[in-house]
Design a protein around this motif. Structure first.
Motif, mmCIF file in Angstrom:
data_model
loop_
_atom_site.group_PDB
_atom_site.id
_atom_site.type_symbol
_atom_site.label_atom_id
_atom_site.label_comp_id
_atom_site.label_asym_id
_atom_site.label_seq_id
_atom_site.Cartn_x
_atom_site.Cartn_y
_atom_site.Cartn_z
ATOM 1 N N CYS A 151 0.829 -1.202 0.000
ATOM 2 C CA CYS A 151 0.000 0.000 0.000
ATOM 3 C C CYS A 151 0.869 1.260 0.000
ATOM 4 O O CYS A 151 1.926 1.288 0.642
ATOM 5 C CB CYS A 151 -0.887 0.040 1.240
ATOM 6 N N LEU A 205 -4.083 3.266 0.900
ATOM 7 C CA LEU A 205 -4.137 2.836 2.300
ATOM 8 C C LEU A 205 -5.454 2.175 2.687
ATOM 9 O O LEU A 205 -5.603 1.726 3.831
ATOM 10 C CB LEU A 205 -3.887 4.039 3.218
ATOM 11 N N SER A 206 -6.387 2.077 1.785
ATOM 12 C CA SER A 206 -7.674 1.463 2.123
ATOM 13 C C SER A 206 -7.494 0.011 2.579
ATOM 14 O O SER A 206 -8.272 -0.479 3.414
ATOM 15 C CB SER A 206 -8.622 1.528 0.923
ATOM 16 N N VAL A 225 -5.277 -1.138 4.448
ATOM 17 C CA VAL A 225 -4.816 -1.193 5.842
ATOM 18 C C VAL A 225 -5.997 -1.314 6.795
ATOM 19 O O VAL A 225 -5.874 -1.875 7.882
ATOM 20 C CB VAL A 225 -3.975 0.062 6.170
ATOM 21 N N GLU A 226 -7.148 -0.810 6.387
ATOM 22 C CA GLU A 226 -8.277 -0.674 7.301
ATOM 23 C C GLU A 226 -8.820 -2.001 7.811
ATOM 24 O O GLU A 226 -9.389 -2.052 8.905
ATOM 25 C CB GLU A 226 -9.400 0.123 6.631
ATOM 26 N N CYS A 232 -1.673 10.797 6.891
ATOM 27 C CA CYS A 232 -2.666 9.748 6.630
ATOM 28 C C CYS A 232 -2.108 8.361 6.970
ATOM 29 O O CYS A 232 -2.857 7.472 7.387
ATOM 30 C CB CYS A 232 -3.131 9.794 5.185
ATOM 31 N N ASP A 248 -2.178 8.051 10.824
ATOM 32 C CA ASP A 248 -3.559 7.814 11.256
ATOM 33 C C ASP A 248 -3.986 6.374 10.974
ATOM 34 O O ASP A 248 -4.654 5.735 11.801
ATOM 35 C CB ASP A 248 -4.509 8.784 10.543
ATOM 36 N N ALA A 249 -3.587 5.846 9.805
ATOM 37 C CA ALA A 249 -3.956 4.472 9.460
ATOM 38 C C ALA A 249 -3.304 3.470 10.420
ATOM 39 O O ALA A 249 -3.932 2.479 10.817
ATOM 40 C CB ALA A 249 -3.543 4.171 8.021
ATOM 41 N N ARG A 302 -5.204 3.579 13.745
ATOM 42 C CA ARG A 302 -6.489 2.874 13.674
ATOM 43 C C ARG A 302 -6.277 1.354 13.674
ATOM 44 O O ARG A 302 -7.059 0.620 14.295
ATOM 45 C CB ARG A 302 -7.257 3.304 12.415
ATOM 46 N N ALA A 303 -5.247 0.906 13.000
ATOM 47 C CA ALA A 303 -4.955 -0.524 12.994
ATOM 48 C C ALA A 303 -4.637 -1.017 14.406
ATOM 49 O O ALA A 303 -5.070 -2.100 14.818
ATOM 50 C CB ALA A 303 -3.785 -0.814 12.055
#
Length: 320
Positions: A42, A63-64, A66-67, A86, A89-90, A93-94
């Motif tokens: 990614c 990065l989608s 990674v979600e 970004c 932040d990713a 969230r992970a």
């Protein structure tokens, strides 16, 4: 169960460390009975990135991926790499949703920038541990470990240590037999303990006038169930106990007792995974003598009891 893997690549990504992750998780070996992973590299926007070797590579996606990845990995990047907000932040969230976070070499600095090393044990290449500690003073940086796991956070040292950490995670998720088969396929050592030194004091030449300890270690691997002392092993090597202990640490990076205990724990793991032996019988077969001693060393090194490990492993296999 580990099924989806997202690797974040920015400008300056190190090709070998990225290749390690691709070799372990991005190579389809399902025809040979290995687990299948959905592996995606990614980038912040999916655009090509420049590698540390000078060529460009194009990520699979942005990065989608990674979600919802079970494992989010960060290979080494050149120092001074700018990390977009970004990406940070990713990563946060992970971490919040309980994904595995995994770094190879200087990739730990990206995790640190996201605030994910604070109060946690971690490591990086020995050249960078002081800088990592300076930048993140609340992190508990292990200065000379191949890899460190703190909950769902796994950080590793340089180059080959990333392979060791990957195999550690495969072993944890899919069992010792799968990790050992994968190591054999990759022609690498099946297991090096994370606490082992990143480098050894001095190489021992493979010459007749200075034989290595390999014959002694091979004998020991075939007799883990026997009570063994340093004096016994030194005699087998034709050395004094003090010389043997010094030579052993120089060649393996650890003490005879620590090395032997680790091999016995590995054997106990395989027996718990592959047999219906009682914990007492596993303790005897692995050379611990009784279940209490096995539980002590197993819990200290694996982080759970033998009984709980067997139950968890079989639940994972059933789910898979």
């Amino acid at each position: 169960m580990l099924r989806t893997v997202a690797v974040i690549a920015l400008d300056g990504v190190a090709t070998f460390e990225l290749g390690v992750l691709a070799e372990v998780f991005g190579t389809d070996r399902t025809a040979d009975g290995f687990p299948a992973y959905r592996f995606q590299v990614c980038g912040p926007d999916g655009a090509p990135v420049r590698t540390s070797s000078g060529f460009q590579l194009t990520p699979h996606t942005d990065l989608s991926a990674v979600e919802d990845a079970d494992l989010v990995a960060v290979p080494a990047h050149q120092h001074g790499t700018t990390v977009p907000a970004c990406v940070l932040d990713a990563l946060r969230r992970a971490d919040e949703r309980g994904a595995y976070l995994f770094s190879v070499c200087s990739g730990a600095f990206l995790l640190g920038e996201a605030g994910l090393l604070d109060g946690r044990e971690c490591t990086t290449h020995w050249r960078y541990v002081d800088e990592l500690q300076r930048r993140h003073p609340t992190a508990r940086v292990r200065c000379n470990s191949l890899y460190v796991q703190d909950g769902r956070l796994i950080t590793s040292a340089g180059t080959a240590a990333g392979i060791d950490a990957c195999l550690h995670l495969v072993r944890q998720e899919h069992g010792s037999a799968t990790a050992t088969r994968l190591a054999r396929r990759m022609v690498v050592p099946p297991h090096r303990d994370g606490g082992q030194s990143q480098y050894i004091e001095a190489p021992i030449p493979k010459a007749p006038e200075a034989p290595t300890l390999e014959p002694v270690l091979e004998w020991l691997m075939g007799h883990l169930d026997r009570p063994t002392t340093v004096e016994d092993l030194a005699g087998r090597a034709g050395m004094s106990p003090r010389t043997f202990a010094r030579r052993f640490r120089a060649e393996t990076g650890t003490t005879p007792h620590d090395w032997l205990t680790n091999q016995r724990v590995l054997l106990a793991r395989r027996l718990l995974e592959d047999t219906a032996l009682t914990v007492e019988a596993v303790a005897d077969r692995a050379g611990f003598g009784d279940a209490a001693v096995l539980r002590h060393h197993f819990t200290r090194r694996i982080g759970t009891t033998p009984h709980a490990y067997r139950t968890t492993f079989r639940d994972r296999v059933a789910a898979h």
